[in-house]
Design a protein around this motif. Sequence first.
Motif, PDB file in Angstrom:
ATOM      1  N   LEU A   1      37.932  36.955  45.725  1.00 33.12           N
ATOM      2  CA  LEU A   1      39.299  36.780  45.244  1.00 33.12           C
ATOM      3  C   LEU A   1      39.769  38.028  44.502  1.00 33.12           C
ATOM      4  O   LEU A   1      40.886  38.515  44.724  1.00 33.12           O
ATOM      5  N   ALA A   2      38.905  38.564  43.640  1.00 37.13           N
ATOM      6  CA  ALA A   2      39.264  39.776  42.896  1.00 37.13           C
ATOM      7  C   ALA A   2      39.498  40.944  43.852  1.00 37.13           C
ATOM      8  O   ALA A   2      40.450  41.711  43.686  1.00 37.13           O
ATOM      9  N   GLU A   3      38.643  41.061  44.867  1.00 39.19           N
ATOM     10  CA  GLU A   3      38.808  42.132  45.861  1.00 39.19           C
ATOM     11  C   GLU A   3      40.143  41.978  46.587  1.00 39.19           C
ATOM     12  O   GLU A   3      40.866  42.953  46.806  1.00 39.19           O
ATOM     13  N   GLY A   4      40.481  40.753  46.951  1.00 40.11           N
ATOM     14  CA  GLY A   4      41.749  40.503  47.626  1.00 40.11           C
ATOM     15  C   GLY A   4      42.939  40.822  46.742  1.00 40.11           C
ATOM     16  O   GLY A   4      43.939  41.381  47.198  1.00 40.11           O
ATOM     17  N   MET A   5      42.837  40.469  45.471  1.00 40.82           N
ATOM     18  CA  MET A   5      43.936  40.729  44.537  1.00 40.82           C
ATOM     19  C   MET A   5      44.137  42.228  44.326  1.00 40.82           C
ATOM     20  O   MET A   5      45.262  42.679  44.118  1.00 40.82           O
ATOM     21  N   GLN A   6      43.073  43.009  44.419  1.00 40.83           N
ATOM     22  CA  GLN A   6      43.160  44.452  44.197  1.00 40.83           C
ATOM     23  C   GLN A   6      43.490  45.227  45.468  1.00 40.83           C
ATOM     24  O   GLN A   6      43.694  46.430  45.425  1.00 40.83           O
ATOM     25  N   SER A   7      43.558  44.542  46.595  1.00 43.02           N
ATOM     26  CA  SER A   7      43.750  45.239  47.870  1.00 43.02           C
ATOM     27  C   SER A   7      45.202  45.630  48.123  1.00 43.02           C
ATOM     28  O   SER A   7      45.492  46.276  49.121  1.00 43.02           O
ATOM     29  N   GLY A   8      46.085  45.247  47.260  1.00 41.81           N
ATOM     30  CA  GLY A   8      47.477  45.641  47.422  1.00 41.81           C
ATOM     31  C   GLY A   8      48.366  44.446  47.695  1.00 41.81           C
ATOM     32  O   GLY A   8      47.945  43.294  47.648  1.00 41.81           O
ATOM     33  N   GLU A   9      49.615  44.772  47.997  1.00 33.68           N
ATOM     34  CA  GLU A   9      50.602  43.731  48.251  1.00 33.68           C
ATOM     35  C   GLU A   9      50.288  43.029  49.569  1.00 33.68           C
ATOM     36  O   GLU A   9      49.868  43.667  50.536  1.00 33.68           O
ATOM     37  N   PRO A  10      50.528  41.748  49.631  1.00 34.97           N
ATOM     38  CA  PRO A  10      50.291  41.026  50.890  1.00 34.97           C
ATOM     39  C   PRO A  10      51.309  41.448  51.943  1.00 34.97           C
ATOM     40  O   PRO A  10      52.424  41.835  51.631  1.00 34.97           O
ATOM     41  N   GLN A  11      50.884  41.374  53.185  1.00 38.86           N
ATOM     42  CA  GLN A  11      51.761  41.714  54.301  1.00 38.86           C
ATOM     43  C   GLN A  11      51.793  40.535  55.272  1.00 38.86           C
ATOM     44  O   GLN A  11      50.798  39.823  55.422  1.00 38.86           O
ATOM     45  N   ALA A  12      52.898  40.399  55.935  1.00 38.94           N
ATOM     46  CA  ALA A  12      53.018  39.353  56.944  1.00 38.94           C
ATOM     47  C   ALA A  12      52.094  39.672  58.108  1.00 38.94           C
ATOM     48  O   ALA A  12      51.935  40.836  58.487  1.00 38.94           O
TER      49      ALA A  12
END
Length: 105
Positions: A74-85
């Motif tokens: 979850l932390a890795e996902g949160m730090q990976s940047g803005e979500p994209q479609a």
Amino acid sequence: MAWAGMAADLNAKMTPEPAACAAQHDPLSGFHQACPGSSGRFNKVSEVIRAGLRLLEEQQQHFATRTLELKAALAEGMQSGEPQATDEVFDVIEAQVRELANSRR
């Protein structure tokens, strides 16, 4: 006093012993004798309890490890940047694949 004594005496006679009561309502009361194997896997109830506690401890350790793994993901996902479609992501990938295919011709 007489009534209280009689009630206590009657109550004592009608109330089963705790161990007998537990044995009547416990679906696992004969488990240690009914386990697979000719002589039974467990010889004593305490062995069944120890085995159950070992499994519980294993399960709790697995849960704790899995929780840490999920928190890290979850932390890795949160730090990976803005979500994209997903459509945008796949459009970019398809364009890169087409470009790679054209460059190899």
